[in-house]
Scaffold this active site. Structure first.
Site, PDB file in Angstrom:
ATOM      1  CG  HIS A  19      38.882  40.633  42.198  1.00 28.71           C
ATOM      2  ND1 HIS A  19      39.356  39.340  42.364  1.00 28.71           N
ATOM      3  CD2 HIS A  19      39.157  41.274  43.376  1.00 28.71           C
ATOM      4  CE1 HIS A  19      39.879  39.213  43.567  1.00 28.71           C
ATOM      5  NE2 HIS A  19      39.778  40.369  44.199  1.00 28.71           N
ATOM      6  CD  GLN A  58      35.763  40.950  46.694  1.00 31.31           C
ATOM      7  OE1 GLN A  58      36.887  40.725  47.104  1.00 31.31           O
ATOM      8  NE2 GLN A  58      34.716  40.986  47.505  1.00 31.31           N
ATOM      9  CG  ASP A  96      37.689  48.510  44.930  1.00 34.46           C
ATOM     10  OD1 ASP A  96      38.386  48.454  45.955  1.00 34.46           O
ATOM     11  OD2 ASP A  96      38.062  48.034  43.835  1.00 34.46           O
ATOM     12  CB  CYS A 138      36.353  44.118  47.253  1.00 38.27           C
ATOM     13  SG  CYS A 138      37.315  45.561  46.744  1.00 38.27           S
TER      14      CYS A 138
END
Ligand code: CP
Ligand code: NVA
Length: 298
Positions: A122, A125, A213, A253
């Site tokens: 990602h 991010q 996360d 995130c």
């Protein structure tokens, strides 16, 4: 032609340039009169909105496309999807279930391909994460981040980004949800140290930032109950935050599963920087797109 499948694609110089572009007062309008295709195989709040607004701020027109329309890898091969969308757009971004779909697009695409989250990475991010660390702590070099939880797509891109930016990263994860010694070696080879422990307290000791996360990522829903039990000792709560530096900040995130990987008391605390972090998704996306377009042919 440059693509952004993960942070490593930028190289250390490129990473610095993207972060500088993210802060640029006038990023220019490299997408004036042009389109950007945004394809989603999973839902998204932050990524869709930050990317759409980044495209608009660069003068372009974003087109949101669901997988029901393109059927990537089912209705049409990823290479043919890329060839088709590149006929109308100067840039293609995709959120995919399988990272190999992005590689299939890169192989055939005459325009930059951007990973908006895959099972493996990602990068957009991770760019926002670095921008937030820099904004909130005033520097990147010498900062220590503790990531507590599943070593997933977000953690893996964070590891590359931190290593390239001189940020020490300590990962804390249960066996089977961690990374290999080869991963640690590869990440540390970019520069800064990346270490792994199964003990969250050890990871957060003296950390400047604590990051977590979700325990169950998109596509892993059937593992949710098993994961809840395994990850319970990895919850970021007041006691764990108290084991970090007294002024440590908290990052996530988002979306957060409150009461699981993080408590309300942490995510809503003065230490939490999750909203500036979410906002930085737009600034970092704009920087990344401006950089990719500056390196695109024609
Ligand atoms: N952090 C993030 O990518 O959020 P979305 O899934 O809402 O885009
Ligand atoms: N690891 C999470 C991140 C969501 C932004 C997932 O893949 O679902």
């Amino acid at each position: 032609m440059k693509h952004l499948l993960d942070i490593a694609d930028l190289g250390p110089e490129g990473l610095k340039e993207v972060l500088d572009l993210a802060r640029a007062a006038d990023p220019g309008r490299p997408l004036e009169g042009k389109g950007a295709a945004l394809v989603f195989q999973h839902p998204s709040a932050r990524t869709r909105n930050s990317m759409e607004m980044a495209v608009v701020q660069l003068g372009g027109h974003p087109v949101y496309i669901t997988d029901a329309e393109v059927g990537m890898g089912t209705r049409e091969s990823p290479a043919d999807v890329a060839r088709t969308l590149a006929s109308y757009h100067s840039l293609i971004a995709a959120r995919v279930r399988d990272h190999r779909l992005l590689e299939g697009m890169v192989a055939a695409s005459p325009v930059p391909i951007v990973n908006m989250l895959s099972d493996a990475a990602h990068p957009l991010q991770a760019l926002a994460d670095l921008l937030t660390l820099q904004d909130e702590l005033g520097r990147l070099e010498g900062v220590t981040v503790a990531y507590v939880g599943d070593v997933n797509n977000v953690a893996r891109s964070l590891a590359v980004a931190c290593a390239m930016a001189g940020v020490t990263l300590r990962l804390a994860a249960p066996d089977g949800f961690d990374c290999t010694d080869a991963d640690l070696k590869a990440w540390s080879a970019y520069g800064a140290e990346v270490t792994l422990t199964s003990n969250p307290r050890e990871a957060v000791a003296d950390a400047d930032a604590v990051y977590t996360d979700v325990w169950t990522s998109m596509g892993q829903e059937e593992e949710n109950e098993r994961r809840k039990k395994i990850f319970a000792p990895y919850q970021v709560n007041d006691a764990l935050m108290a084991a970090a530096k007294p002024d440590a900040i908290f990052l996530h995130c988002l979306p957060a599963k409150r009461g699981f990987e993080v408590t309300d008391s942490v995510v809503d605390s003065p230490a939490s920087r999750v909203w500036p972090q979410a906002r930085n998704r737009m600034h970092s996306a704009r920087g990344a797109l401006a950089w990719l377009l500056a390196h695109a042919d024609g």
